[in-house]
Structures are given as C-alpha cells and as structure tokens.
Design an enzyme around this catalytic site. Structure first.
Site, mmCIF file in Angstrom:
data_model
loop_
_atom_site.group_PDB
_atom_site.id
_atom_site.type_symbol
_atom_site.label_atom_id
_atom_site.label_comp_id
_atom_site.label_asym_id
_atom_site.label_seq_id
_atom_site.Cartn_x
_atom_site.Cartn_y
_atom_site.Cartn_z
ATOM 1 N N ILE A 1 -4.195 22.425 29.661
ATOM 2 C CA ILE A 1 -5.179 22.704 30.713
ATOM 3 C C ILE A 1 -4.649 23.853 31.583
ATOM 4 C CG2 ILE A 1 -6.597 21.731 32.555
ATOM 5 C CD1 ILE A 1 -6.085 18.961 31.406
ATOM 6 N N PRO A 2 -4.640 25.071 31.008
ATOM 7 C CA PRO A 2 -4.198 26.205 31.829
ATOM 8 C C PRO A 2 -5.168 26.416 32.992
ATOM 9 C CG PRO A 2 -5.014 26.951 29.691
ATOM 10 C CD PRO A 2 -5.035 25.459 29.677
ATOM 11 N N HIS A 3 -4.627 26.816 34.126
ATOM 12 C CA HIS A 3 -5.486 26.984 35.297
ATOM 13 C C HIS A 3 -4.882 28.003 36.255
ATOM 14 C CE1 HIS A 3 -2.682 23.648 36.002
ATOM 15 N NE2 HIS A 3 -2.636 24.054 37.253
ATOM 16 N N GLY A 4 -5.743 28.543 37.086
ATOM 17 C CA GLY A 4 -5.280 29.512 38.054
ATOM 18 C C GLY A 4 -6.275 29.679 39.179
ATOM 19 N N LEU B 1 -9.272 26.404 33.545
ATOM 20 C CA LEU B 1 -10.031 26.343 34.785
ATOM 21 C C LEU B 1 -9.552 27.443 35.727
ATOM 22 C CD1 LEU B 1 -12.082 24.806 36.577
ATOM 23 C CD2 LEU B 1 -10.150 23.439 37.391
#
Length: 158
Positions: free
Chosen positions: A65-68, A103
């Site tokens: 779940i990569p996110h930034g 996300l």
C-alpha cells in the site's frame, strides 16, 4: 472515506507485466498525476519513493500500500494494480507482492490519510477479496471486484 470514490477505472491495471518496485511506482505516478491538477508524474513518484525510503509499504501476504502526501493535491486519488508475477517489494514478511493499492492525498489531510490507509489495510485483509483480485482477467473486472460490483466474479465488501 468511501474507498470506491477514490478509485476510478482508468487508475486500475490488471496483470502488469515485467514490473519491478521502481517500475510499479512509475506506473502509479503516470496514472495518478493527471487526476491531481498541478501535480507532475515526478512529484507523485518522489512522494512515493520518499515514503518507501522510510520503510517498505509492503504489508505482507503479497500486498503493498504505497502512499504519499502532496502539497499540490486538492483531493485524494487511488491506483490499484495487480502484477502478472509477484515482485520483490521489500515487504515485512519478505514475500513478493502482486496486489498494490496506492493512495495519494493532499498534504493537509493527515487524519483522513491515516483513516483511509486503515480502511485499505482492512479491505486487503479480507482473504476472499484478495483471491478475487488475483483472479481478475481485465482492468474493468479488477475495478468491479474492488468496488463491490464483481457479481459472480467475487467482490470486496465496501
């Protein structure tokens, strides 16, 4: 936040081939940037890469779940990918990843960001949901499964 409002069919890709962690982050950036007015692919990529440098967003069981957060973003955007073959994502369980839910949120939405990540993690914990996504044969089918429109093809509960 309703996860189905974050994801659109044009930000959903099934069975991405020949991927690496970096290539997947680039693909996510390419898909998300047009949805984030005033934000470039490079902005998105750097945000995701900076977060990965803090620690892998591979949460285990083949899921990442990569996110930034982005200063220029005005609304959250999600990207959903599956890979044709599992790839090394430096996951916490050392297992390769084949489901990626990315996300990107405005920088000032810290609380919403954390709540949404928790919802995504909970959704991805549903064994039937992940099994159905792994069996998806098209971008549209993957989108339908995730958003609960999977019918006989399975779906995730929203």
């Amino acid at each position: 936040m309703d996860l189905s409002t974050l994801l659109s069919p044009d930000c959903t890709r099934c069975a991405v081939q020949g991927a690496s962690k970096k290539k997947l982050l680039e693909t996510i950036s390419q898909l998300a940037a047009p949805k984030l007015s005033g934000t470039t692919r490079q902005d998105v990529f750097e945000s995701l890469l900076n977060r990965e440098r803090l620690g892998s967003t591979g949460i285990g069981l083949g899921i990442a779940i990569p996110h930034g957060r982005l200063a220029s973003a005005t609304q959250p955007v999600a990207v959903l990918l599956t890979t044709s073959e599992p790839i090394d994502f430096d996951a916490i369980d050392n297992q390769p990843v084949d489901i990626i839910f990315a996300l990107l949120v405005p920088e000032d939405q810290h609380d919403d960001h954390l709540q949404t990540l928790a919802q995504v993690a909970k959704r991805m914990n549903e064994q039937g949901c992940c099994q159905a996504m792994r069996k998806a044969e098209s971008d549209q089918q993957l989108y339908d499964i995730f958003t609960g429109q999977g019918g006989d093809n399975g779906s995730c509960s929203l």
